[in-house]
Design an enzyme around this catalytic site. Structure first.
Site, PDB file in Angstrom:
ATOM      1  N   LEU A 159       1.037  -1.002  -0.380  1.00 58.57           N
ATOM      2  CA  LEU A 159       0.078  -0.263  -0.132  1.00 58.57           C
ATOM      3  C   LEU A 159       1.327   1.208  -0.106  1.00 58.57           C
ATOM      4  CD1 LEU A 159      -2.744   1.947   0.527  1.00 58.57           C
ATOM      5  CD2 LEU A 159      -2.180   1.231   2.736  1.00 58.57           C
ATOM      6  N   SER A 160       0.461   2.172  -0.715  1.00 58.64           N
ATOM      7  CA  SER A 160       1.063   3.471  -0.611  1.00 58.64           C
ATOM      8  C   SER A 160       2.827   3.550  -0.554  1.00 58.64           C
ATOM      9  CB  SER A 160       0.927   4.137   0.346  1.00 58.64           C
ATOM     10  OG  SER A 160       0.822   5.935  -0.004  1.00 58.64           O
TER      11      SER A 160
END
Length: 493
Positions: A159-160
């Protein structure tokens, strides 16, 4: 319910950005020097997994009773998050239990980055053989050797900032990862300095698909494939990592695969999600994009007990659709064989090791009806294909423990289920001891010691080293590998 899911149930019965300010609390984990089997499966810290050039921590989840030869998923958290938060909220442990695979949760800390972001924007951390990327690959090698994870079925998701590092890992190590999933992340090598990172997040350079693809090809020069299969998740209302990054990721990986940027098919999923499939020349999905209408910055989850539901809502875990479920289907984790293909040939039985020398070992196993050849795997990596039911593995390192499995292949050459693993240690070659002098804090972060009750304890010997801080210094002697003793009075390597 898919037949393969039912069979598994029966068998088992059983810099996101500097503006991110929310803090997530990690779930309690227990630190051990090796992956001791707990009474019930839980998230466990693993130390001593390698030289760890990126100063990361390794946590692992291994379902109870999972046999060797299972797939492996590596899951990377976002900024300000932890391995514990990702374990608790992402949904991956649910499918590890349901479908049967191991999960490794790498963790970075504020010692590496003030916001605990993986260094996707730093070439000293994100390129082949360096920093955090190399540490993650060491975790994969540890899992292959220790848990017997199938080296053909290793996947990475994040994520991210973890998504940015995922793309970098796929580009730098296509020989390690069969697939990846980038959630609210960045294209591989979008930024090579921290100063350039915010520019990628707000909208990456307007490069052509070929220029984006060149960034992948330059990450491991000379590699010609196969390339990882890549899923891309993005919210249309993400103002932290702009949706233009998902477009750049699609352009990058479709170009690497040599396919166009027009989807082969488009379907609707729960949570106002649109899935677009980009198939390879054989018609199999190579790249998939998942656009979640109205979703901001975070990982899509869908709490609930249904098969297609997973995870828990928290900061940057957003209630829309279960991304772990759909990513797992894309990778084929719900199926019996590599890449989601049903394999008809059973696992060979009777695998034995004999004739062990300092540099070789002889393997033999029982024949499988219908087998045209056999694939031999050492520590999860394929080392040979042979038409016979025996093989002599050579070129080994003296005094080293190895793990082997064998799979039968039909006339098409596609390998079936791997056998139970056997291990053996080559003779000779006692490794010299190594000595390390550092603060207790540095010993812990380097994986030579662990903490309990405010004190540091040497891994292996469990000797009390005193307070866990930067003011107490000890010399530790390592022998054998992973076993450390206090040697302040003198350490002979």
């Amino acid at each position: 319910m898919r037949p393969t899911i039912l069979r598994r149930l029966v068998r088992r019965v059983a810099p996101t950005v500097a503006g991110v300010l929310a803090l997530l609390t990690a779930q309690p984990v227990s630190a051990v020097a090796a992956p001791a089997a707990p009474a019930a499966a839980s998230l466990v810290q693993v130390t001593g997994f390698g030289s760890n050039p990126g100063n990361l921590q390794m946590f692992a989840y291994t379902p109870d009773g999972l046999a060797a030869g299972a797939p492996l998923v590596v899951a990377l958290h976002g900024c300000t998050q932890s391995a514990g938060a990702y374990y608790s909220n992402s949904g991956w442990p649910k499918y590890a239990d349901l479908w049967g695979f191991d999960v490794v949760f790498p963790q970075t800390t504020s010692a590496n980055n003030a916001l605990s972001c993986f260094g996707w924007f730093d070439q000293n951390e994100s390129t082949r053989g360096k920093g955090e990327a190399a540490s993650v690959v060491q975790m994969v090698e540890y899992a292959k050797k220790t848990y017997g994870s199938d080296g053909r079925r290793v996947y990475v998701t994040g994520l991210s900032a973890g998504g940015g590092m995922t793309a970098d890992l796929l580009a730098a190590y296509p020989d390690v990862f069969a697939g990846g999933s980038v959630a609210s992340g960045l294209p591989a090598q979008c930024a090579t300095t921290q100063a350039a990172a915010s520019g990628c997040q707000s909208g990456p350079q307007k490069l052509s698909p070929a220029q984006w693809g060149d960034k992948v090809r330059a990450s491991y020069p000379g590699w010609t494939g196969p390339w990882p299969r890549v899923a891309i998740w993005q919210g249309t209302a993400d103002y932290t990592v702009q949706p233009a990054n998902a477009t750049a990721l699609r352009d990058q990986w479709t170009d690497v695969w040599g396919i166009g940027q027009t989807p082969s098919s488009t379907t609707s999923l729960p949570g106002s999600t649109t899935r677009s499939v980009y198939a390879d020349a054989a018609g199999k999905p190579a790249v998939e994009t998942y656009s979640v209408a109205g979703m901001g910055h975070g990982l899509p989850v869908s709490p609930g007990s249904g098969t297609e539901q997973c995870g828990a809502t928290a900061a940057y875990f957003l209630n829309t659709v279960c991304s772990a479920y759909h990513t797992g289907l894309f990778w084929g984790l719900d199926e019996d064989g590599p890449g989601g293909e049903e394999q008809g040939l059973p696992a060979p039985t009777g695998l034995k090791v004999g004739g062990v020398t300092d540099t070789g070992a002889s393997l033999a196993w029982d024949a499988v009806v219908g087998a045209a050849s056999y694939a031999v795997y050492r520590d999860g990596a394929k080392v040979a294909t042979t038409p016979s039911t025996s093989y002599t593995d050579s070129g080994l390192t003296p005094g080293t423990t190895y793990r082997w499995t064998v799979a039968a292949a039909g006339a098409s050459g596609t390998a079936g289920t791997a056998s139970a693993a056997v291990t053996a240690t080559t003779s000779g070659g006692t490794a010299p001891a190594r000595c390390f002098t550092a603060s207790n804090y540095a010993h812990v972060t380097a994986g030579r010691a662990h903490t309990s009750g405010g004190h540091a304890y040497a891994n292996g010997s469990e000797q009390d080293m005193g307070l866990y801080n930067v003011f107490v210094t000890h010399t530790l002697r390592e022998s054998p590998a992973g076993h450390f003793v206090i040697a302040d009075s003198g350490c002979q390597a």
